[in-house]
Structure formats: C-alpha cells, structure tokens
Design an enzyme around this catalytic site. Sequence first.
Site, PDB file in Angstrom:
ATOM      1  N   ASP A  69      41.866  67.352  48.351  1.00 11.30           N
ATOM      2  CA  ASP A  69      40.842  66.822  47.437  1.00 11.30           C
ATOM      3  C   ASP A  69      39.746  67.881  47.307  1.00 11.30           C
ATOM      4  OD1 ASP A  69      39.242  65.301  45.815  1.00 11.30           O
ATOM      5  OD2 ASP A  69      38.532  63.959  47.392  1.00 11.30           O
ATOM      6  N   ASN A 111      32.154  59.020  54.110  1.00 14.10           N
ATOM      7  CA  ASN A 111      32.958  57.813  53.877  1.00 14.10           C
ATOM      8  C   ASN A 111      34.354  57.972  54.471  1.00 14.10           C
ATOM      9  OD1 ASN A 111      33.516  55.191  52.385  1.00 14.10           O
ATOM     10  ND2 ASN A 111      35.090  56.537  51.518  1.00 14.10           N
ATOM     11  N   GLN A 178      42.994  60.471  52.704  1.00  8.75           N
ATOM     12  CA  GLN A 178      41.573  60.456  53.088  1.00  8.75           C
ATOM     13  C   GLN A 178      41.200  59.108  53.705  1.00  8.75           C
ATOM     14  OE1 GLN A 178      40.416  61.470  49.065  1.00  8.75           O
ATOM     15  NE2 GLN A 178      39.109  63.125  49.814  1.00  8.75           N
ATOM     16  N   ARG A 208      23.873  65.954  50.086  1.00  9.96           N
ATOM     17  CA  ARG A 208      24.423  64.978  49.140  1.00  9.96           C
ATOM     18  C   ARG A 208      25.351  64.064  49.930  1.00  9.96           C
ATOM     19  NH1 ARG A 208      29.421  64.642  46.488  1.00  9.96           N
ATOM     20  NH2 ARG A 208      29.452  63.637  44.455  1.00  9.96           N
ATOM     21  N   ASP A 210      28.158  61.877  49.907  1.00  8.93           N
ATOM     22  CA  ASP A 210      29.299  61.618  49.022  1.00  8.93           C
ATOM     23  C   ASP A 210      29.753  60.163  49.154  1.00  8.93           C
ATOM     24  OD1 ASP A 210      31.589  62.783  47.405  1.00  8.93           O
ATOM     25  OD2 ASP A 210      32.696  61.964  49.109  1.00  8.93           O
ATOM     26  N   LEU A 215      30.754  52.498  52.469  1.00  5.97           N
ATOM     27  CA  LEU A 215      30.817  52.765  53.910  1.00  5.97           C
ATOM     28  C   LEU A 215      31.332  51.572  54.713  1.00  5.97           C
ATOM     29  CD1 LEU A 215      27.488  54.773  54.494  1.00  5.97           C
ATOM     30  CD2 LEU A 215      29.779  55.626  53.927  1.00  5.97           C
ATOM     31  N   GLU A 217      33.119  47.592  54.965  1.00  5.03           N
ATOM     32  CA  GLU A 217      34.026  46.635  54.317  1.00  5.03           C
ATOM     33  C   GLU A 217      33.754  45.233  54.858  1.00  5.03           C
ATOM     34  OE1 GLU A 217      35.227  49.305  56.195  1.00  5.03           O
ATOM     35  OE2 GLU A 217      35.113  50.600  54.424  1.00  5.03           O
ATOM     36  N   GLU A 252      25.367  59.878  46.197  1.00  2.00           N
ATOM     37  CA  GLU A 252      26.339  59.763  45.110  1.00  2.00           C
ATOM     38  C   GLU A 252      26.788  58.307  45.082  1.00  2.00           C
ATOM     39  OE1 GLU A 252      30.699  60.965  43.398  1.00  2.00           O
ATOM     40  OE2 GLU A 252      30.391  60.506  45.501  1.00  2.00           O
ATOM     41  N   HIS A 317      31.720  68.495  38.914  1.00  3.13           N
ATOM     42  CA  HIS A 317      33.056  68.950  39.308  1.00  3.13           C
ATOM     43  C   HIS A 317      34.108  67.861  39.115  1.00  3.13           C
ATOM     44  CE1 HIS A 317      31.397  66.591  42.497  1.00  3.13           C
ATOM     45  NE2 HIS A 317      32.559  66.545  43.122  1.00  3.13           N
ATOM     46  N   ASP A 318      33.673  66.631  38.892  1.00  2.00           N
ATOM     47  CA  ASP A 318      34.618  65.529  38.701  1.00  2.00           C
ATOM     48  C   ASP A 318      34.860  65.302  37.213  1.00  2.00           C
ATOM     49  OD1 ASP A 318      35.014  64.985  41.400  1.00  2.00           O
ATOM     50  OD2 ASP A 318      33.188  63.769  41.505  1.00  2.00           O
TER      51      ASP A 318
HETATM   52  C1  GLC Z   1      33.269  62.133  45.378  1.00  2.00           C
HETATM   53  C2  GLC Z   1      33.490  63.543  44.911  1.00  2.00           C
HETATM   54  C3  GLC Z   1      34.895  63.715  44.411  1.00  2.00           C
HETATM   55  C4  GLC Z   1      35.846  63.339  45.522  1.00  2.00           C
HETATM   56  C5  GLC Z   1      35.555  61.938  46.027  1.00  2.00           C
HETATM   57  C6  GLC Z   1      36.327  61.631  47.237  1.00  2.00           C
HETATM   58  O1  GLC Z   1      33.348  61.247  44.338  1.00  2.00           O
HETATM   59  O2  GLC Z   1      32.580  63.863  43.928  1.00  2.00           O
HETATM   60  O3  GLC Z   1      35.140  65.009  43.994  1.00  2.00           O
HETATM   61  O4  GLC Z   1      37.146  63.425  45.063  1.00  2.00           O
HETATM   62  O5  GLC Z   1      34.196  61.810  46.367  1.00  2.00           O
HETATM   63  O6  GLC Z   1      35.902  62.407  48.321  1.00  2.00           O
END
Ligand code: GLC
Length: 800
Positions: A69, A111, A178, A208, A210, A215, A217, A252, A317-318
């Site tokens: 990822d 996460n 992940q 940042r 992410d 986090l 459930e 984010e 980047h997404d």
């Molecule tokens: C965030 C990132 C993204 C990634 C996702 C999972 O959204 O911006 O690029 O794939 O987290 O880690």
Amino acid sequence: MTAPHTPTFEDPLWYKDAVIYQVHIKSFFDATNDGVGDFPGLIEKLDYIAALGVNAIWLLPFYPSPRRDDGYDIADYRNVHPEYGTMADVRRFIHEAHKRDIRVITELVINHTSDQHPWFQKARAAKPGSAARDFYVWSDNDKKYDGTRIIFVDTEKSNWTWDETAQAFYWHRFFSHQPDLNFDNPKVLKEVLNIMRFWLDLGVDGLRLDAVPYLIERDGTNNENLSETHDVLKTIRAALDAHAPGRMLLAEANQWPEDAQQYFGQGDECHMSFHFPLMPRMYMAIAQEDRFPITDIMRQTPEIPELCQWAIFLRNHDELTLEMVTDSERDYLWNTYAADRRARINLGIRRRLAPLMERDRRRIELMNGLLLSMPGTPVIYYGDEIGMGDNIHLGDRDGVRTPMQWSPDRNGGFSRANPADLVLPPVMDPLYGFDAVNVEAQAADPHSLLSWMRRMLAVRKRHRAFGRGTQQFLYPGNRKVLAYLRLYPVPDGETETILCVYNLSRTAQAVELDLSAHVGRVPVDLIGGAAFPPIGQLSYLLTLPPFGFFWFILATEAALPPWHIRPSVPMPELATLVVRDGLADVLAPSARHVLESEALPAYLMRRRWFASKDHAIKSARLAQTDKIPGRSFDILLTEIEVAVGARTERYLLPLGISWDGETNAALPQQLALARIRQTRRMGYLTDAFAVDAFPLGLIRALRARTVVPVQDGEIRCLPTSHLDAVELPDNPEIQRLSAEQSNSSLIVGKKIIMKIIRRVMQGVNPEVEMVRHLTAHGYATPRPCWARSPVSAMTAASTA
Ligand code: GLC
C-alpha cells in the site's frame, strides 16, 4: 495593516500560516541513481521547495514496508526504508528543512500495520486471548461488525480475512494485508505513544494521523467516529503536548463536516483536520458553473475551536475521493471528470489536477486561487505546481504518484538509472510528458504555471487573513460568481479585509456585489497592485473574464498598502499630424481642423490656467499664430480663442515640437496636443513652455531688441538695461517651476525667471506694468524686460 508578514519559526500557531507541500520520497528525486527517490535527493531539492514559497513539507510514509500500500503498510515504525536512505539521512533532512524555515510533517499510521510487522507475526502465532494476540482484532467468524462499510471496494470483499496460522479472522478496514491494531488493548496505545515520541525527538513538527476514524470497533455501530476513538486521540494529544508542545496533529478523517469537525475535540484532539467534503465540491462548482456546492458545504461546516485549523487540498496521493458526496453528485462528478472508466478507482477518480482541468490554465489557476484563499491551510500535491499529468494505466493509485518531472533529460531528470529500474515510469505522453512539462523549463519562463504559483504564494504569505481570518460569503444575484470576504483583526485594531471573487463559468460574467458595509474603502488588487474605484453606496460592479478571479484588499484611503499602484491619469489618445516642411504645417486646414475641433477642447479642460473649466466649450480656435525666432525657429506664438457661454477668452499657448529621442523629459509629452510625424521622425506638438528652444530664443530676441512683424501689428522685445548684464552659458539649465499654475514660470541658468502669462487681455498687463515701474525706481525685485504690445502676455525678468 498590510505590512508583510513573516511567520516566525517559534510561533506555536505556525500551522495556521503554513502552506504544505506534499511529497512522495520515492518519486521526488533519486540522488543515488538506483531508480528510487530518496532522502539525499529530497535534500538536494529543498531549495526548489523553499523557492516555491511553501513552509511545510508533508512526507508520505517512508518506513520499512513491503509497499503493497505504497508504505501505508508499515513493517517497522522506527526506521526508514533502505531504498530511501538511512536514519542519518532523515535527521539531516529535518535539519536542512528547518534551516530553510520549513516544517516537517510525517505520517503516524496507527490504524493498521503491514501483516509483515513483527507484532502481527507474533500475534498470529500467539495463543488466543494472550497479550501478543490482542494487538490486533480477531474473530471466529466474518459476520461480526457487519454494519461497517468497505473502503477499498475495488479490491476487498470483506473487512475480515482468514489467517491460517491464527485459525481466526482478523479485522482490516483497508487492504487484507493491513490488519487493524486493537486500540482496546492499552499496550497498543502505549507503543503508539512511544513511536510518536521517537519521531518528535527527531524533530518532526507535525504528524498526520492516517485513517483515524476507524481506531475502535463496537458491535452495532458503523465503527467510524466512535467516542472511544476520540478518547484515544485525546490521550495522544495530551502525550504530544506533554512531550513536545508546539507540534501539530493533522487528522485524516474522510468524513462529513460535522464528523470531521469532531477530530478537533474541544481543542484537545487534533490541531488540524482535512476538509474532505469541500474538496469535491470545488470541482462540482466549476463543473456546474454554480457557487452553490461551495457555499452550501461551508454553511454546513461547523465552527471549529480557536486554535484549530482545516487543511484544504485539491489533490493528493489518493484518488479524488467522492465518498463525501451524495450518489447523484458522485455520478455527476464521475461523468464529468472520469468519463474514461479507467480513471475511476474505489469511490473516486485517480487523476491529477491538470488533467482534471483538461490543461486549461484558467481553470487550473481558478482552482488554485480557491485552494489558497478558502479558510484553512492549503496543501499542494507535488507536481501540481507545474501541471503534471498522470497515467491511469498504472495499478492502484500509482498513476498520480509518478516521478517528479525536473527536466527534459532522461527519466525527466528524476534519476540517472536505467529507465527499466525506475520505481514508476515517468509520464511520457506528448501533452504531459517530461518533455512538455518540467521544472527546468517552467522555472525559466515567467509566464509558466510554476512562476504563477510562486507569485500567488508570495502574495498569500503577506496576508494573515488567508490563514487565520473568518470567512463571510456575499451572495450576488449571479450564481456563477463566488464571492467572499476573509476578515482578520490585526493588532492595531483594524480588520484586514480581503475580497475574493471568482467567475466559475467558461463565459465572461458581470457581478454586482453588496459591499455597503465597506463604503469608502478602496479595493486594491493583491496581485497587480492596481487600486480599483472606491466602494460607494451603490452595489459594486465587477466584470470577470471566463474563469477569472480577483483578490482585493479593501483598504482605507488613509492606509492604502505601500505596494499599491495609483490609477494612472489616462493619457489622451493623440492624433498624429504630418508635417512636411516644419511646424507651420500644423496650420494647414486639415491639421488645424484636428487641433481646433478635437485636441484643443479636451486639452484646455485639463489645464490649470484655463479659467472656465466649469463651462462647456462651444468652440476653440487658433486665433493668432506667429512664428517667432526660436533657436531652430520651431516656435509658434499662438493665441487660443475659446468660446464659453456668451463670451470669448484668449490664452497664450506657444507651440513647439519636442522630437522623440531628443529629450527624455515627460513634460513635453504631458503637455502635448498632438503627435507629429516628419517622415520617420516622431515628436509631440506641445506647449513651447516644455521646449528649451522657446526661452532661449526669446532671450536672444530680447537681447537683440527684435521687432517681429505679425498679422495685426508687431511684437516688440523690450528688455530693461539689466538683461545685458546677465551672462548665460551656451546651454543654460532650464528649470520649470510648475507646469500647471495659472501662469507658467521657468528659470534659465539660475539667473532669469521667465513667466508666461496665459490669459491675454487688452492693455498692459498690470503685473508687467508694476514690476517695470518698480524696477525703474530702483527696486531690486524681478525686473520685467520683455512684453508684447498691444496685448501684454509675457514677461521675462532677470533675477540678477
Ligand atoms: C490513507 C492513505 C491511503 C492508504 C490508506 C490505508 O487513506 O491516504 O493512501 O491507502 O490510508 O493506509
């Protein structure tokens, strides 16, 4: 109020004045020439980033990772991916960035980890219920939490994946490789806090966070934005403040405004949070040519705690995520911006800004204008400042992560490696490829997008209202126009007020703005410095070209910013008169007609010495024109007869020619009646007051006691005896006291004052008569030495 503002590095609210540049290490610059971008490469390019005008860098994850990822699958939180450099390189990078007053923001991806992380390897092998196992979220079945949406819908069918080793399902909100960390286990949070301190100790200024909404459930919920998740964030914030005050957390949280806002807490969670819902609505507004999507979402955006700040962005980047729009809005945006289905991924669009705007520079600028002026801290995605393209044929989101295009050289100057070894292929198509779009070319071009961005960022930096001010929308009748004020009270009690107006449409628009609260203020264009007409009682009319926009500071007359440009006095459009033999040709019927009917009426109205400016001029004519002996005979002693009301007035306007290139002075041009052309030579027909030949010729004529026969009498040059005693060099200096008084005076060689008395009347001019009389009786005041008979119009006096 408009003094340039330079944020200090110590300011704890630095993130409010920041402009963030988002960089992917692996794609930025490869200094080691192995095909992968690295920290030494980024350090080399720091000056480029600083010159762009940003003051913070956000780095995508650079930690050891299988990169399935692209690094968000972390295998070791406390190290750097060997292809990107060493920890020493990272330290050097932070140091070098700080040296340039650039803050560093890195990723704290908490996460989830990679399934290769030792924690997961240990967890899957550990006994169910053991501390090690509990680092992640396990289940016997894949039905638990079934009210939870899947985020990567194109890849994943479930948020659960079966693990053979563990003989259980593990929970993951993103890719199946992940696994999500279990924040119900206090040991997980403890580890996370240690990791955070590790990076803070290295000097990182911001983190940042992410994917923070996920986090925790809980059964029966959608497992997003739970209060327990917010508790975790409060703990993280408290630990950050305790360890390193002044550092920043950026959430984010791809959520609706009311949920995204929760990530600020009461000012006790994240300092910043991305405004995800605003982003697609900026694209929507320009597609629909309607401001509503923007005004509507901003009205739905709650107030945020005082020390908090939105982060706003156009691209990252997404994929351009369309999760925070309605289904019909998503369809509209997909159809508009991703007609080619290969451009779609998950619930979004994998394209960069320039291709989304179809390379339309006006639209790219408009979107950047919005980015830089909406409330919040702008985030610029690397490459968008030069209008880089994308490659929708690459997998996942790689198409928007291609190598930075530095030059037209091999691999776009990104790396000297064999092209086959590159981490991703650079864009090479004819429109967006590195041949066409690169930093080197744009840096050398003042009109390039890059140069424009640099200028805009420099302008933005001068005004705190952009980063810190409140926003107040204006709602003009024309919905194709978006207009708002940014207001920021500055310490001296004034409020810095910036007016932003955008034409969201592809056609020119006019708009009437209600600026009645700002009557008397002068809108000064922030970009060019031009002062616009002051705001009056009526609505303020502006016209905008397609996709055009303005940023104005609303200045008080008294406090116009020092950089503003005063409106220029409009230069009259002068007619060109052709002279074949000399000045007298301007008296030929056609030239004379131009002078009398077009030039003179407008000319007189601008002259200080013309007494009847409050009357309409019925006619003006060259009543008396006598050639007098100037040095080159280029002087016409002219009287103008002007009919105003029931009377006529006469004025003396000696005319001469000032040839282009013979003098640099602006005065002949300012006092010009017409352009003059003699074959290739150009000049101005102007008030002889501005032509040196006039006073010099006149003094010569006085010394010679010349008598010039004219149409209805003669001109007598009558000096007093004092003139003979005045010695002048060949080319004496001539100073004009003022061009625009009731009369016009000049000083010759610091010895003679010459005064042109403009208003011509019968009899001897009293001023001439008096001065002459006093001189005769021995007063050492200026002595008249020249006058015209029978009408006295001119005196020359010796100061000697
Ligand atoms: C965030 C990132 C993204 C990634 C996702 C999972 O959204 O911006 O690029 O794939 O987290 O880690």
